[in-house]
Design a protein around this motif. Structure first.
Motif, PDB file in Angstrom:
ATOM      1  N   ILE A  10      10.577   7.866  44.811  1.00 29.66           N
ATOM      2  CA  ILE A  10       9.484   7.334  44.534  1.00 29.66           C
ATOM      3  C   ILE A  10       9.984   5.664  44.113  1.00 29.66           C
ATOM      4  O   ILE A  10      11.045   5.186  43.810  1.00 29.66           O
ATOM      5  CB  ILE A  10       8.881   7.868  43.194  1.00 29.66           C
ATOM      6  N   ALA A  11       8.916   4.801  44.325  1.00 26.50           N
ATOM      7  CA  ALA A  11       9.081   3.526  43.910  1.00 26.50           C
ATOM      8  C   ALA A  11       7.679   2.631  43.337  1.00 26.50           C
ATOM      9  O   ALA A  11       6.845   3.578  43.484  1.00 26.50           O
ATOM     10  CB  ALA A  11       9.674   2.425  44.820  1.00 26.50           C
ATOM     11  N   LYS A  12       7.842   1.409  42.932  1.00 26.66           N
ATOM     12  CA  LYS A  12       6.557   1.167  42.401  1.00 26.66           C
ATOM     13  C   LYS A  12       5.333   0.696  43.510  1.00 26.66           C
ATOM     14  O   LYS A  12       4.157   1.301  43.236  1.00 26.66           O
ATOM     15  CB  LYS A  12       6.749  -0.352  41.715  1.00 26.66           C
ATOM     16  N   ASN A  13       5.748   0.448  44.658  1.00 24.40           N
ATOM     17  CA  ASN A  13       4.800   0.184  45.791  1.00 24.40           C
ATOM     18  C   ASN A  13       4.826   1.261  47.033  1.00 24.40           C
ATOM     19  O   ASN A  13       3.910   1.547  47.673  1.00 24.40           O
ATOM     20  CB  ASN A  13       4.746  -1.198  46.081  1.00 24.40           C
ATOM     21  N   VAL A  14       6.075   1.505  47.312  1.00 27.23           N
ATOM     22  CA  VAL A  14       6.272   2.231  48.523  1.00 27.23           C
ATOM     23  C   VAL A  14       7.061   3.531  48.301  1.00 27.23           C
ATOM     24  O   VAL A  14       8.036   3.570  47.522  1.00 27.23           O
ATOM     25  CB  VAL A  14       6.929   1.487  49.580  1.00 27.23           C
ATOM     26  N   MET A  15       6.703   4.698  48.759  1.00 22.50           N
ATOM     27  CA  MET A  15       7.013   5.972  48.307  1.00 22.50           C
ATOM     28  C   MET A  15       7.777   6.482  49.883  1.00 22.50           C
ATOM     29  O   MET A  15       7.208   6.653  50.801  1.00 22.50           O
ATOM     30  CB  MET A  15       6.398   7.157  48.017  1.00 22.50           C
ATOM     31  N   GLN A  16       9.167   6.799  49.809  1.00 29.86           N
ATOM     32  CA  GLN A  16       9.857   7.276  51.027  1.00 29.86           C
ATOM     33  C   GLN A  16       9.744   8.908  51.208  1.00 29.86           C
ATOM     34  O   GLN A  16      10.188   9.375  50.170  1.00 29.86           O
ATOM     35  CB  GLN A  16      11.366   6.687  51.055  1.00 29.86           C
ATOM     36  N   VAL A  17       9.207   9.411  52.180  1.00 29.28           N
ATOM     37  CA  VAL A  17       9.126  10.928  52.138  1.00 29.28           C
ATOM     38  C   VAL A  17       9.871  11.329  53.308  1.00 29.28           C
ATOM     39  O   VAL A  17       9.897  10.725  54.293  1.00 29.28           O
ATOM     40  CB  VAL A  17       7.417  11.311  52.488  1.00 29.28           C
ATOM     41  N   ARG A  34       1.585   3.210  48.032  1.00 24.26           N
ATOM     42  CA  ARG A  34       1.132   3.865  46.665  1.00 24.26           C
ATOM     43  C   ARG A  34       0.070   4.381  46.729  1.00 24.26           C
ATOM     44  O   ARG A  34      -0.599   5.378  46.473  1.00 24.26           O
ATOM     45  CB  ARG A  34       1.568   3.099  45.612  1.00 24.26           C
ATOM     46  N   ALA A  35      -1.177   3.645  47.368  1.00 24.15           N
ATOM     47  CA  ALA A  35      -2.393   3.842  47.479  1.00 24.15           C
ATOM     48  C   ALA A  35      -2.559   5.089  48.239  1.00 24.15           C
ATOM     49  O   ALA A  35      -3.910   5.778  48.115  1.00 24.15           O
ATOM     50  CB  ALA A  35      -3.439   2.760  47.749  1.00 24.15           C
ATOM     51  N   LYS A  36      -1.809   5.485  49.336  1.00 30.40           N
ATOM     52  CA  LYS A  36      -2.217   6.436  50.141  1.00 30.40           C
ATOM     53  C   LYS A  36      -1.249   7.771  49.937  1.00 30.40           C
ATOM     54  O   LYS A  36      -1.410   8.581  50.639  1.00 30.40           O
ATOM     55  CB  LYS A  36      -1.890   5.884  51.569  1.00 30.40           C
ATOM     56  N   PHE A  37      -0.630   7.571  48.893  1.00 30.13           N
ATOM     57  CA  PHE A  37       0.662   8.872  48.592  1.00 30.13           C
ATOM     58  C   PHE A  37      -0.102  10.072  48.225  1.00 30.13           C
ATOM     59  O   PHE A  37       0.212  11.006  49.291  1.00 30.13           O
ATOM     60  CB  PHE A  37       1.343   8.132  47.394  1.00 30.13           C
ATOM     61  N   GLU A  39      -3.230  10.989  48.848  1.00 26.00           N
ATOM     62  CA  GLU A  39      -3.741  11.230  49.933  1.00 26.00           C
ATOM     63  C   GLU A  39      -3.163  11.978  51.126  1.00 26.00           C
ATOM     64  O   GLU A  39      -3.632  13.080  51.631  1.00 26.00           O
ATOM     65  CB  GLU A  39      -4.608  10.043  50.811  1.00 26.00           C
ATOM     66  N   HIS A  40      -1.854  11.494  51.259  1.00 28.13           N
ATOM     67  CA  HIS A  40      -1.079  12.396  52.047  1.00 28.13           C
ATOM     68  C   HIS A  40      -0.653  13.701  52.056  1.00 28.13           C
ATOM     69  O   HIS A  40      -0.695  14.649  52.901  1.00 28.13           O
ATOM     70  CB  HIS A  40       0.405  11.620  52.186  1.00 28.13           C
ATOM     71  N   PHE A  41      -0.790  14.237  50.743  1.00 27.59           N
ATOM     72  CA  PHE A  41      -0.454  15.606  50.202  1.00 27.59           C
ATOM     73  C   PHE A  41      -1.909  16.385  49.952  1.00 27.59           C
ATOM     74  O   PHE A  41      -1.908  17.383  49.601  1.00 27.59           O
ATOM     75  CB  PHE A  41       0.402  15.674  48.984  1.00 27.59           C
ATOM     76  N   ALA A  42      -2.973  15.566  49.860  1.00 33.94           N
ATOM     77  CA  ALA A  42      -4.331  16.569  49.434  1.00 33.94           C
ATOM     78  C   ALA A  42      -4.513  17.373  50.505  1.00 33.94           C
ATOM     79  O   ALA A  42      -4.817  18.367  49.922  1.00 33.94           O
ATOM     80  CB  ALA A  42      -5.216  15.343  49.579  1.00 33.94           C
TER      81      ALA A  42
END
Length: 339
Positions: A10-17, A34-37, A39-42
């Motif tokens: 995790i980071a402030k703006n971009v999460m690496q999965v 971050r805005a789509k994080f 939503e990716h797991f929803a």
């Protein structure tokens, strides 16, 4: 059903999965904004998600748990062992993915209320640090002009008016005014620290667990509230011994070839809570009118500091036992090992 294992850096703006797609076997390692994080797991099936316990991890863990996923927070030192090459987001996410599949003690996911209590502790700790820095700074500055003041806050408050009057004739007024402001600023820091402690006491009136811990000798408002908020879920630890080891109040072991050497305490886990427990144990030894038989026997054969840490270890085990079994503190209680 086997859960999909996911490592997230995790980071402030971009999460690496990082994860492996069960259906295709494809290795996925991609950044998500971050805005789509969430939503990716929803709409995904339940996953085992691993993250480092760093800034923002508790928030994301709570959100992912609400979606039905299992989240495991791990210390950064534990994850570091699995990153064997370059240090970048993709490599970190892969290291977290490897680490979450290994057996190890996870860090409890805390509620927002528990985090609020810890936030008050951190802010109070910062204010105390600022106050100490300011006191030491005043001592050092006045020493440059031949004014040596005794150690401690009390000596500073007693000598400051006399010192300012003595140096008023030979030093510029701009320096005198600044020194006076810095000295008066200590009272403002005192007021802020006292207000935080008052809020913690108010919170403890509504928390039964924290009130129960206050009955333990050496445990005050700070230790009780910090322990309840730090432990979170007592089920994370199998026993009080495991909790004491997690704080770092047990000997560090080194050795090879079947020969194990015990050194000083490991100093792992939460530094703040360990410090509070050790200070509490030291106050018990200093002010107890009638020390327990266990303490008296320990003092006869071990140095004072060793006894202090041993008592802090015992206090940590007692704290876990009261919280885990929902009991009140009893002075003469004797634990019985189950058959």
């Amino acid at each position: 059903m086997k859960l999909t294992t996911v490592g997230i850096d995790i980071a402030k703006n971009v999460m690496q999965v990082h994860y492996i797609d069960i259906e295709t076997g494809e290795i996925v390692n991609k950044p998500i904004k971050r805005a789509k994080f969430l939503e990716h797991f929803a709409n995904r099936e339940s996953c085992l998600i691993g993250m480092e316990a760093c800034g923002g991890a508790q928030h994301w863990a709570r959100q992912l748990i609400l979606m039905g996923h299992q989240v495991k927070l791990m210390p950064a030192k534990f994850v570091k062992a699995f990153n064997v090459r370059n240090k970048n987001d993709a490599a970190d996410a892969r290291a977290i993915w490897l680490a979450v599949q290994q057996p190890g003690k996870a860090i409890a996911v805390k509620t927002e209320a528990q985090q609020a209590v810890l936030a008050l502790h951190r802010m109070r700790q910062q204010l105390v640090k600022f106050r100490t820095m300011q006191i030491n700074g005043l001592h050092g500055l006045l020493t440059e002009y031949g004014e040596v003041i005794g150690k401690g806050r009390a000596a500073l408050d007693k000598a400051m008016p006399i010192v300012l009057e003595r140096i008023a004739d030979r030093l510029p007024s701009m320096l005198l005014d600044t020194l006076r402001e810095q000295w008066n600023g200590l009272k403002q820091l005192d007021a802020q620290i006292a207000e935080i402690e008052r809020r913690l006491r108010e919170w403890m009136k509504e928390d039964k667990a924290a009130k129960a811990l206050m009955e333990i000798p050496g445990v005050g408002v700070l230790t009780a509230s910090a322990a309840v908020a730090t432990i979170g879920d007592t089920k994370v630890f199998k026993s009080g011994r495991e909790f004491a080891a997690w704080i770092g109040l047990v000997p560090k072991q080194t050795g090879s070839g079947g020969k194990v050497k015990l050194q000083g305490i490991s100093k792992r886990g939460d530094v703040y809570l360990r410090t509070l427990l050790i200070h509490g144990a030291r106050s018990v030894l200093a002010h107890a009118k009638q020390p327990s038989l266990w303490v008296e026997q320990m003092l006869k054969r071990r140095p004072l500091n060793v006894v202090v840490v041993a008592l802090a270890n015992k206090m940590a085990r007692t704290i876990w036992a009261l919280l885990a079994h929902n009991r009140l503190y009893q002075t003469d209680y004797v634990s019985v090992k189950p058959a």
